[in-house]
Write a protein that holds these residues in place. Structure first.
Motif, PDB file in Angstrom:
ATOM      1  N   VAL A 138     -13.698  19.537   4.660  1.00 35.75           N
ATOM      2  CA  VAL A 138     -15.001  18.880   4.619  1.00 35.75           C
ATOM      3  C   VAL A 138     -15.859  19.323   5.805  1.00 35.75           C
ATOM      4  CG1 VAL A 138     -16.193  16.647   4.710  1.00 35.75           C
ATOM      5  CG2 VAL A 138     -14.105  16.900   3.358  1.00 35.75           C
ATOM      6  N   GLY A 139     -15.225  19.447   6.980  1.00 32.09           N
ATOM      7  CA  GLY A 139     -15.964  19.873   8.159  1.00 32.09           C
ATOM      8  C   GLY A 139     -16.566  21.254   7.981  1.00 32.09           C
ATOM      9  N   LEU A 197      -2.530  16.018  13.798  1.00 33.07           N
ATOM     10  CA  LEU A 197      -1.160  16.382  13.427  1.00 33.07           C
ATOM     11  C   LEU A 197      -0.155  15.873  14.452  1.00 33.07           C
ATOM     12  CD1 LEU A 197      -1.450  20.055  12.085  1.00 33.07           C
ATOM     13  CD2 LEU A 197      -1.214  17.935  10.775  1.00 33.07           C
ATOM     14  N   PHE A 198      -0.503  16.010  15.725  1.00 31.81           N
ATOM     15  CA  PHE A 198       0.395  15.534  16.783  1.00 31.81           C
ATOM     16  C   PHE A 198       0.553  14.019  16.714  1.00 31.81           C
ATOM     17  CE2 PHE A 198       0.942  14.260  21.343  1.00 31.81           C
ATOM     18  CZ  PHE A 198       2.239  14.713  21.473  1.00 31.81           C
ATOM     19  N   THR A 220      -6.036  14.827   7.198  1.00 35.65           N
ATOM     20  CA  THR A 220      -6.161  15.786   8.292  1.00 35.65           C
ATOM     21  C   THR A 220      -6.530  17.171   7.759  1.00 35.65           C
ATOM     22  OG1 THR A 220      -4.528  14.560   9.598  1.00 35.65           O
ATOM     23  CG2 THR A 220      -4.973  16.826  10.258  1.00 35.65           C
ATOM     24  N   ILE A 221      -5.885  17.582   6.676  1.00 38.73           N
ATOM     25  CA  ILE A 221      -6.249  18.854   6.028  1.00 38.73           C
ATOM     26  C   ILE A 221      -7.667  18.752   5.459  1.00 38.73           C
ATOM     27  CG2 ILE A 221      -5.646  20.514   4.244  1.00 38.73           C
ATOM     28  CD1 ILE A 221      -3.620  20.353   6.524  1.00 38.73           C
ATOM     29  N   VAL A 274     -11.781  10.390   4.194  1.00 41.21           N
ATOM     30  CA  VAL A 274     -12.115  11.243   5.328  1.00 41.21           C
ATOM     31  C   VAL A 274     -13.552  11.735   5.237  1.00 41.21           C
ATOM     32  CG1 VAL A 274     -11.411  13.483   4.375  1.00 41.21           C
ATOM     33  CG2 VAL A 274     -11.149  13.035   6.823  1.00 41.21           C
ATOM     34  N   THR A 275     -14.052  11.967   4.025  1.00 38.77           N
ATOM     35  CA  THR A 275     -15.451  12.379   3.860  1.00 38.77           C
ATOM     36  C   THR A 275     -16.395  11.273   4.298  1.00 38.77           C
ATOM     37  OG1 THR A 275     -14.846  13.810   1.989  1.00 38.77           O
ATOM     38  CG2 THR A 275     -17.175  13.227   2.237  1.00 38.77           C
ATOM     39  N   CYS A 276     -16.130  10.054   3.829  1.00 41.67           N
ATOM     40  CA  CYS A 276     -16.960   8.910   4.247  1.00 41.67           C
ATOM     41  C   CYS A 276     -16.846   8.679   5.752  1.00 41.67           C
ATOM     42  CB  CYS A 276     -16.537   7.652   3.492  1.00 41.67           C
ATOM     43  SG  CYS A 276     -16.860   7.704   1.716  1.00 41.67           S
TER      44      CYS A 276
END
Length: 504
Positions: A369-370, A119-120, A363-364, A24-26
């Motif tokens: 990271v954001g 999540l949805f 997702t978490i 997710v970071t990449c």
């Protein structure tokens, strides 16, 4: 419920969680760089997955996809450059909020909406994969053509003040989509002998040129200072009152993202544009759209992040990749000796459950990271405009060059920038052009395939219940928008005459 219980133990697997966080970071960093699409980011990571365990490798690639779909909104909001195709709809209101000094809030809304959308989408992936996959298989060429027409019907809303200018802009995008190899005969069209045009023009080249390069040209030609209210270098999530207001556009984005994501070939771009259009249609504050509306960010961001998960439904259930990103993920499965399809759930259930856990962890991780990198992004945007523009130009040129490592892409992007500069001066809207470019191949290829199947009979488009339904909805959208413009015109005309009389 059984699927959820069987997935929970994998959330405690350290290797899966770490793979998800790395992916997710990449993905966020790749999506935030103009020209580096989710598929390119995944392709760059693919060689590193050879030596990994199958579950960890699949999780890393899927998490990259999730992160990149969100990451595309960062440059869309901060520098008016969509990092991904799906983030083009976020530019309109996201960048306006940035100019108003609300970049932190815009990024917070994007992250918050992306989190809910993910999540949805994950819930649908786990609970409704079989029914949704059956719906995807029911789509035939006429249905896909109708889907494209439905997407093009949004142009009536995105045209701004002039319907004629919107249609001209859309036709320009459709014309660009015809460049390259003919989808039926395989012959070359409008390539002018250039091998670099055989594969067509990447939508990201046109979008970066229209939005980013034209903005740089406008600022370079401006004698005065560009009005820009400095933003605080921190991310700001919506308060309770604003969060309640965003429930409707987020719900619209989630539903449209679920519907579009499960259909191979639709993708996040169509979903984000349709979500933006419908959120505007049902909003009580229609006039705010295009001027910095939070709803204009929430709807498309929820939609394209929902697509990131629901797009895996046809891939996992039937081995059908619906986009470049899912095609690379399919390659990751095959590299590790896994064949997506009905038997995958029986022979390799551990991989499926590990994938579900990895997507949840990503997702978490997207939020964590954001929150770490977004304040840095806001700080950079508040630097002196001359230095920032130079940085943006270098970022754009380097990002575009890395797509195919050739100057052809850079040249096309610069040409699109000059055209965008002219469109700004003449007040032509950009979004119809982008929509026409993105949907052009879908509409043309499926129209011609349908005509081949029917022997030239147009009745084929009215024999399939899905195509009839989609075409009917498109007709309602077009007629509704046209009727609204006509009513608005006649209502405003007496007011103009009255004001003229009072002056006299």
């Amino acid at each position: 419920m059984n699927t959820l219980l069987e997935t929970l133990p994998y959330l405690l697997d350290f290797s899966i969680v770490i793979s998800a966080l790395i992916g997710v970071t990449c993905g966020i960093l790749g999506g935030a760089m103009p020209g580096i699409s989710p598929s390119i980011t995944m392709a760059l990571l693919l060689p590193f997955t050879y030596a990994m365990a199958p579950t960890d490798a699949i999780v890393m690639l899927a998490a990259t996809y999730v992160g990149a779909e969100y990451g595309g909104s960062v440059p869309a909001i901060l520098i008016r450059t969509p990092g991904t195709n799906a983030a083009a709809a976020t530019v309109l209101d996201g960048y306006e909020m940035n100019l108003q000094g609300k970049a932190g809030l815009a990024l917070g809304i994007s992250l918050y909406s992306g989190f809910l959308g993910s999540l949805f989408g994950l819930a649908l992936l786990m609970l409704l994969s079989a029914p949704l996959a059956k719906l995807a298989l029911a789509f035939t060429p006429p249905a896909y053509f109708a889907l494209g027409i439905l997407g093009l019907s949004v142009i009536a809303t995105l045209s701004g003040g002039s319907m004629i200018k919107g249609l001209i802009a859309a036709l320009f995008g459709l014309m660009i989509a015809t460049i390259g190899t003919d989808p039926v005969t395989g012959s070359n069209r409008f390539t002018f002998g250039s091998s670099g045009l055989l594969g067509g023009i990447e939508p990201v080249l046109v979008m970066v040129g229209l939005f980013a390069m034209s903005e740089l040209l406008i600022q370079a030609g401006s004698r005065g200072k560009i009005e820009h209210v400095k933003s605080r270098p921190r991310i700001q999530f919506p308060g309770l009152k604003l969060a309640k207001r965003l429930i409707k556009p987020q719900s619209i984005g989630g539903v449209i993202g679920a519907f579009e994501g499960v259909m191979p070939g639709a993708g996040g771009t169509i979903a984000s544009f349709m979500a933006y259009n419908e959120a505007r249609r049902y909003s009580k504050r229609k006039d705010e759209f295009g001027k910095g509306s939070p709803e204009g960010i929430a709807a498309p961001e929820t939609a394209n992040n929902t697509v990131a998960e629901t797009a895996l439904v046809p891939l996992l259930s039937f081995g059908i990749p619906g986009s470049n990103s899912t095609a690379i993920l399919l390659g990751g499965f095959l590299i590790h000796g896994l064949q997506p399809g009905p038997m995958l759930f029986q022979k390799s259930a551990d991989v499926i459950h590990g994938l579900y856990a990895g997507i949840f962890a990503s997702t978490i991780g997207m939020v964590i990271v954001g929150m770490i990198i977004l304040p840095v992004c806001v700080w950079m945007v508040n630097r002196p405009r001359a230095f920032l523009n130079a940085f943006i130009l270098v970022l754009i040129l380097s990002g575009i060059y890395t797509i195919h490592e050739g100057l052809t892409d850079v040249t096309l992007m610069l040409i699109a920038g000059v055209i965008g500069f002219g469109m700004r001066i003449l007040r032509f809207p950009f979004l119809p052009t982008v929509l026409g470019l993105v949907l052009g191949f879908l509409v043309e290829s499926n129209f011609r395939r349908s005509m081949v199947l029917s022997g030239g009979e147009a009745s084929i488009f009215f024999e399939n219940w899905i195509s009839v339904g989609l075409l009917s909805v498109a007709a309602i959208f077009i007629l509704g928008s046209t009727l609204h413009r006509v009513i608005t015109f006649f209502r405003s005309k007496p007011q103009i005459e009255t004001s003229n009389d009072s002056k006299g």
